[in-house]
Motif scaffolding. Structure first.
Motif, PDB file in Angstrom:
ATOM      1  N   LYS A  74      41.468  38.424  35.394  1.00  0.00           N
ATOM      2  CA  LYS A  74      42.310  38.566  36.582  1.00  0.00           C
ATOM      3  C   LYS A  74      43.569  37.727  36.400  1.00  0.00           C
ATOM      4  CE  LYS A  74      40.502  38.661  40.768  1.00  0.00           C
ATOM      5  NZ  LYS A  74      39.888  38.238  42.064  1.00  0.00           N
ATOM      6  N   SER A  75      44.693  38.243  36.885  1.00  0.00           N
ATOM      7  CA  SER A  75      45.962  37.517  36.852  1.00  0.00           C
ATOM      8  C   SER A  75      46.658  37.698  38.187  1.00  0.00           C
ATOM      9  CB  SER A  75      46.860  38.034  35.722  1.00  0.00           C
ATOM     10  OG  SER A  75      48.196  37.605  35.907  1.00  0.00           O
ATOM     11  N   GLY A  76      46.889  36.593  38.897  1.00  0.00           N
ATOM     12  CA  GLY A  76      47.566  36.689  40.182  1.00  0.00           C
ATOM     13  C   GLY A  76      48.959  37.271  40.054  1.00  0.00           C
ATOM     14  N   SER A 114      40.990  43.553  44.502  1.00  0.00           N
ATOM     15  CA  SER A 114      41.895  42.624  45.178  1.00  0.00           C
ATOM     16  C   SER A 114      42.851  43.407  46.070  1.00  0.00           C
ATOM     17  CB  SER A 114      42.712  41.813  44.159  1.00  0.00           C
ATOM     18  OG  SER A 114      41.878  40.993  43.367  1.00  0.00           O
ATOM     19  N   MET A 130      42.880  36.791  46.271  1.00  0.00           N
ATOM     20  CA  MET A 130      42.251  36.438  44.994  1.00  0.00           C
ATOM     21  C   MET A 130      40.754  36.187  45.089  1.00  0.00           C
ATOM     22  SD  MET A 130      44.647  36.522  42.693  1.00  0.00           S
ATOM     23  CE  MET A 130      44.157  35.429  41.343  1.00  0.00           C
ATOM     24  N   HIS A 161      38.712  28.149  35.231  1.00  0.00           N
ATOM     25  CA  HIS A 161      39.791  27.177  35.365  1.00  0.00           C
ATOM     26  C   HIS A 161      39.230  25.762  35.336  1.00  0.00           C
ATOM     27  CE1 HIS A 161      42.854  30.172  36.534  1.00  0.00           C
ATOM     28  NE2 HIS A 161      41.848  30.772  37.145  1.00  0.00           N
ATOM     29  N   SER A 219      51.938  30.428  36.612  1.00  0.00           N
ATOM     30  CA  SER A 219      50.723  31.233  36.594  1.00  0.00           C
ATOM     31  C   SER A 219      50.194  31.342  38.010  1.00  0.00           C
ATOM     32  CB  SER A 219      49.657  30.600  35.687  1.00  0.00           C
ATOM     33  OG  SER A 219      48.388  31.205  35.899  1.00  0.00           O
ATOM     34  N   SER A 221      47.270  32.714  39.023  1.00  0.00           N
ATOM     35  CA  SER A 221      45.859  32.333  39.075  1.00  0.00           C
ATOM     36  C   SER A 221      45.701  30.821  39.000  1.00  0.00           C
ATOM     37  CB  SER A 221      45.099  32.995  37.919  1.00  0.00           C
ATOM     38  OG  SER A 221      45.172  34.398  38.005  1.00  0.00           O
ATOM     39  N   CYS A 224      46.553  29.222  42.290  1.00  0.00           N
ATOM     40  CA  CYS A 224      45.440  29.368  43.226  1.00  0.00           C
ATOM     41  C   CYS A 224      44.314  28.394  42.900  1.00  0.00           C
ATOM     42  CB  CYS A 224      44.916  30.797  43.178  1.00  0.00           C
ATOM     43  SG  CYS A 224      46.055  32.029  43.833  1.00  0.00           S
TER      44      CYS A 224
END
Length: 287
Positions: A74-76, A114, A130, A161, A219, A221, A224
């Motif tokens: 996943k990539s915000g 999402s 997210m 993360h 970034s 993600s 977040c």
């Protein structure tokens, strides 16, 4: 018809390759060729989609890859850019529009669905939900990187993360310790690293090292993850401005811990592959 569309969000750039408009086989080698900034187009990652013709009100599936050719769950920023791509090229097909003119759609990755809201298409302002983070522990745990002992907080928000709270952060620190943490034996699948400084209860500063792209100017993600970690530790309130080397984004933390990211991105260029480069991609697809 273009072969690719390039977007950027605060210096974090992605290429969109639409398999409904161009034949492309995403392998580790073809993705690396595309993302190479010297011999390719250049990007932090690649968005492949939509995987099927968009239908009104149904989720739109895409695949995400890091610049090293590895898949990204996943990539915000990637989701926000892809929403803009769909709005421009497929119009209202995948989106629902409310009375204010705001367009909403659901994007589907391997990490789940999402909801994404296009708040202002002209400005490229998009909000993406997210999900809720899963923390590895309630409090920071000790981790040794090189000669330094650090207290870190591990969490999963579609992808892994590791947040490192510090009194001060810098790009030099991220480049020094980022790769040591990202591929620490504690994380056999790798982890994305955020070096976090809390400015006040509504603002944080982070430097980012991604497992699949290295040092990154911005970034979504990571913004977040860092905001979620700071909130978990009681250091910030529910609305956080996240400062990064490339600029700022906004992250909200809901009552149940759900995370939403809001920020802008823009289309940079569209283009065609030369016959020679197309041949290199074909070689990479068959290797």
């Amino acid at each position: 018809m273009s072969d690719f569309t390039k977007y950027q969000a605060l210096g974090n750039d992605y290429l969109v390759i639409d398999p409904l408009r161009i034949e492309f086989t995403p392998t580790a080698q073809t993705v690396r060729l595309l993302c190479d900034r010297h011999t390719g187009v250049g990007a932090d990652g690649v968005l492949i989609g939509p995987m099927a013709a968009p239908r009104p009100g149904e989720p739109v599936e895409l695949r995400i890859f890091n610049s090293d050719g590895s898949p990204c769950e996943k990539s915000g920023n990637g989701l926000r850019m892809f929403a803009l791509y769909l709005a421009e090229h497929y119009g209202a097909e995948p989106a629902r529009q409310d009375e204010t003119g705001q367009r909403s759609l659901v994007l589907r990755t391997v990490a789940g669905d999402s909801r994404t809201d296009i708040l202002d298409f002209a400005e490229g302002r998009v909000r993406v939900e997210m999900g809720r983070p899963v923390f590895g522990s309630d409090a920071p745990v000790a981790l040794t990187a090189g000669s330094r002992r650090l207290d870190v907080l591990n969490l999963h928000l579609g992808n892994p993360h590791t947040v490192v709270p510090l009194d001060d952060v810098s790009s030099g620190l991220a480049k020094e310790l980022g790769p040591l943490i990202a591929w620490h034996p504690e994380f056999p699948q790798g982890t994305n690293v955020q070096f976090l400084r809390v400015v006040d209860r509504g603002r944080i500063r982070i430097e980012v090292w991604e497992r699949g792209a290295g040092y990154t100017l911005a970034s979504g993600s990571s913004a977040c993850a860092a905001a979620a970690a700071a909130h978990r530790l009681g250091l910030v309130d529910g609305h956080v401005v996240v400062e990064m080397a490339g600029g700022t984004m906004e992250v909200s933390v809901g009552e149940q811990g759900e995370i939403a990211l809001t920020g802008t991105s823009e289309q940079v260029a569209t283009g065609r592959f030369s016959p020679a480069f197309r041949a290199r991609l074909a070689e990479g697809a068959s290797a």
